[in-house]
Write a protein that holds these residues in place. Structure first.
Motif, mmCIF file in Angstrom:
data_model
loop_
_atom_site.group_PDB
_atom_site.id
_atom_site.type_symbol
_atom_site.label_atom_id
_atom_site.label_comp_id
_atom_site.label_asym_id
_atom_site.label_seq_id
_atom_site.Cartn_x
_atom_site.Cartn_y
_atom_site.Cartn_z
ATOM 1 N N ALA A 73 0.829 -1.203 0.000
ATOM 2 C CA ALA A 73 0.000 0.000 0.000
ATOM 3 C C ALA A 73 0.867 1.259 0.000
ATOM 4 O O ALA A 73 0.550 2.248 -0.682
ATOM 5 C CB ALA A 73 -0.931 -0.006 1.209
ATOM 6 N N TYR A 74 1.957 1.222 0.746
ATOM 7 C CA TYR A 74 2.860 2.368 0.796
ATOM 8 C C TYR A 74 3.529 2.602 -0.559
ATOM 9 O O TYR A 74 3.656 3.751 -1.014
ATOM 10 C CB TYR A 74 3.912 2.143 1.875
ATOM 11 C CG TYR A 74 4.865 3.293 2.064
ATOM 12 C CD1 TYR A 74 4.411 4.534 2.512
ATOM 13 C CD2 TYR A 74 6.220 3.147 1.796
ATOM 14 C CE1 TYR A 74 5.279 5.590 2.685
ATOM 15 C CE2 TYR A 74 7.096 4.209 1.960
ATOM 16 C CZ TYR A 74 6.622 5.421 2.406
ATOM 17 O OH TYR A 74 7.492 6.465 2.570
ATOM 18 N N VAL A 92 2.329 1.739 -3.500
ATOM 19 C CA VAL A 92 1.305 2.258 -4.404
ATOM 20 C C VAL A 92 1.078 3.747 -4.146
ATOM 21 O O VAL A 92 0.934 4.551 -5.076
ATOM 22 C CB VAL A 92 -0.009 1.466 -4.249
ATOM 23 C CG1 VAL A 92 -1.142 2.143 -5.008
ATOM 24 C CG2 VAL A 92 0.176 0.032 -4.730
ATOM 25 N N PHE A 93 1.057 4.113 -2.869
ATOM 26 C CA PHE A 93 0.872 5.518 -2.495
ATOM 27 C C PHE A 93 1.996 6.383 -3.055
ATOM 28 O O PHE A 93 1.756 7.505 -3.541
ATOM 29 C CB PHE A 93 0.816 5.631 -0.972
ATOM 30 C CG PHE A 93 0.747 7.041 -0.468
ATOM 31 C CD1 PHE A 93 -0.434 7.765 -0.521
ATOM 32 C CD2 PHE A 93 1.878 7.651 0.052
ATOM 33 C CE1 PHE A 93 -0.491 9.080 -0.067
ATOM 34 C CE2 PHE A 93 1.832 8.954 0.516
ATOM 35 C CZ PHE A 93 0.649 9.672 0.454
ATOM 36 N N LEU A 94 3.231 5.876 -3.005
ATOM 37 C CA LEU A 94 4.364 6.632 -3.516
ATOM 38 C C LEU A 94 4.389 6.671 -5.040
ATOM 39 O O LEU A 94 4.768 7.678 -5.639
ATOM 40 C CB LEU A 94 5.678 6.029 -3.001
ATOM 41 C CG LEU A 94 5.974 6.167 -1.513
ATOM 42 C CD1 LEU A 94 7.296 5.486 -1.185
ATOM 43 C CD2 LEU A 94 6.030 7.629 -1.097
ATOM 44 N N PHE A 150 1.864 6.338 -7.225
ATOM 45 C CA PHE A 150 0.704 6.890 -7.928
ATOM 46 C C PHE A 150 0.978 8.245 -8.581
ATOM 47 O O PHE A 150 0.682 8.431 -9.775
ATOM 48 C CB PHE A 150 -0.492 6.988 -6.983
ATOM 49 C CG PHE A 150 -1.671 7.703 -7.574
ATOM 50 C CD1 PHE A 150 -2.506 7.054 -8.465
ATOM 51 C CD2 PHE A 150 -1.939 9.029 -7.255
ATOM 52 C CE1 PHE A 150 -3.599 7.717 -9.031
ATOM 53 C CE2 PHE A 150 -3.023 9.693 -7.808
ATOM 54 C CZ PHE A 150 -3.849 9.032 -8.703
ATOM 55 N N TRP A 204 0.896 8.703 -12.670
ATOM 56 C CA TRP A 204 -0.102 9.597 -13.258
ATOM 57 C C TRP A 204 0.572 10.725 -14.039
ATOM 58 O O TRP A 204 0.065 11.173 -15.076
ATOM 59 C CB TRP A 204 -0.998 10.166 -12.162
ATOM 60 C CG TRP A 204 -2.181 10.897 -12.699
ATOM 61 C CD1 TRP A 204 -2.364 12.249 -12.786
ATOM 62 C CD2 TRP A 204 -3.352 10.314 -13.263
ATOM 63 N NE1 TRP A 204 -3.568 12.539 -13.351
ATOM 64 C CE2 TRP A 204 -4.215 11.365 -13.656
ATOM 65 C CE3 TRP A 204 -3.769 8.997 -13.448
ATOM 66 C CZ2 TRP A 204 -5.448 11.137 -14.236
ATOM 67 C CZ3 TRP A 204 -5.004 8.776 -14.025
ATOM 68 C CH2 TRP A 204 -5.821 9.834 -14.417
#
Length: 277
Positions: A17-18, A20-22, A24, A28
């Motif tokens: 999750a961390y 993915v958070f970084l 994203f 994008w």
């Protein structure tokens, strides 16, 4: 056994999750950089551009002097990294090896100085540079970056110095080497991972820095890449999203490439087996 497995699964899930958070924002950004204007204005944006284009990159280079700004950023970042490491290495050695109130006070001041906000420093730095005639110049910006990155560089390198076995320096002293010779010939080679990591920190900090460059650099030919990126935003706050994303994507590449090339050297254990007890 079941509790241990559950805890491990939870750790991996949190790490994923961390990551993915970084990742994203960067993913994008890449997606936006290759989208044509029609897709940028779509009410249903997609991750992968349907009709990828390089027009955003061409427009970015046509509208702003990105290469010249990147050169200014490179000179400022490399100059700050080299000077900070050259100054911080002997100072960190003294801080780590000397014992006493002065050394503790110096270490405490280094830590406390990291809490100073940019606004607190910019006025005295501006006045100093004005008296030296270095306003609106890359050398003046290098001086500011060295001042800003030096405390953390000292703290970081002092930790690496403490990890060097003192027995090696004692052996060098027995052989007749002085402090300077010991630092250059014995300690400095073992500090290579720390020096590289510190230089990388100073480089990335200077490469990405915006506030000092915005205040100190006035003419476009002297401005760095982060400042030039703001030129893609109009007077009414409307961003030219495609070229801005393309330019921002190019601005992030040097830091990523440099870190990818030297990350093994940073994490490598060059002290392993130096002293056998």
């Amino acid at each position: 056994m079941r509790t241990s497995t559950t805890a491990r699964v939870g750790q991996y899930a949190a790490l994923l999750a961390y990551l993915v958070f970084l990742a994203f924002p960067f993913l994008w950004l890449i997606s936006t950089a290759f989208k044509p204007p029609r897709e940028l204005g779509s009410l249903h944006p997609t991750w992968i551009p349907e009709n990828p284009t390089l027009d955003n990159f061409r427009q970015a280079f046509d509208e702003q002097p990105l290469l010249h700004a990147a050169l200014n950023s490179l000179v400022a970042a490399l100059g700050a990294a080299v000077i900070a490491v050259v100054i911080a290495t002997p100072m960190a050695y003294v801080m780590a090896r000397r014992r006493g109130r002065l050394a503790r006070a110096a270490t405490g001041w280094v830590v406390v100085s990291q809490a100073f906000p940019f606004v607190l420093l910019i006025i005295p730095l501006f006045l100093v540079l004005k008296n030296l005639g270095l306003i609106n110049s890359v050398p003046g910006l290098v001086m500011v970056y060295v001042v800003w990155s030096l405390p953390f560089a000292l703290w970081m390198l002092a930790g690496y110095v403490r990890a060097v076995p003192a027995e090696l320096e004692e052996a060098a002293a027995v052989d007749g080497a002085g402090r300077l010779r010991t630092l250059v010939s014995v300690t400095a080679p073992l500090l290579a991972p720390g020096i590289v990591a510190t230089a990388l920190f100073a480089f990335i900090t200077a490469w990405n820095e915006f506030f000092f460059a915005l205040v100190l650099l006035k003419t476009p030919e002297k401005q760095t890449l982060p400042v030039i990126l703001t030129h893609f935003i109009g007077a009414e706050g409307v961003a030219d999203l495609g070229p801005l994303a393309a330019a921002a994507f190019l601005a992030t590449l040097p830091s990523l490439v440099i870190f990818a090339l030297i990350q093994r050297r940073i994490t490598g254990g060059m002290l392993a087996g130096a002293v056998k007890s």
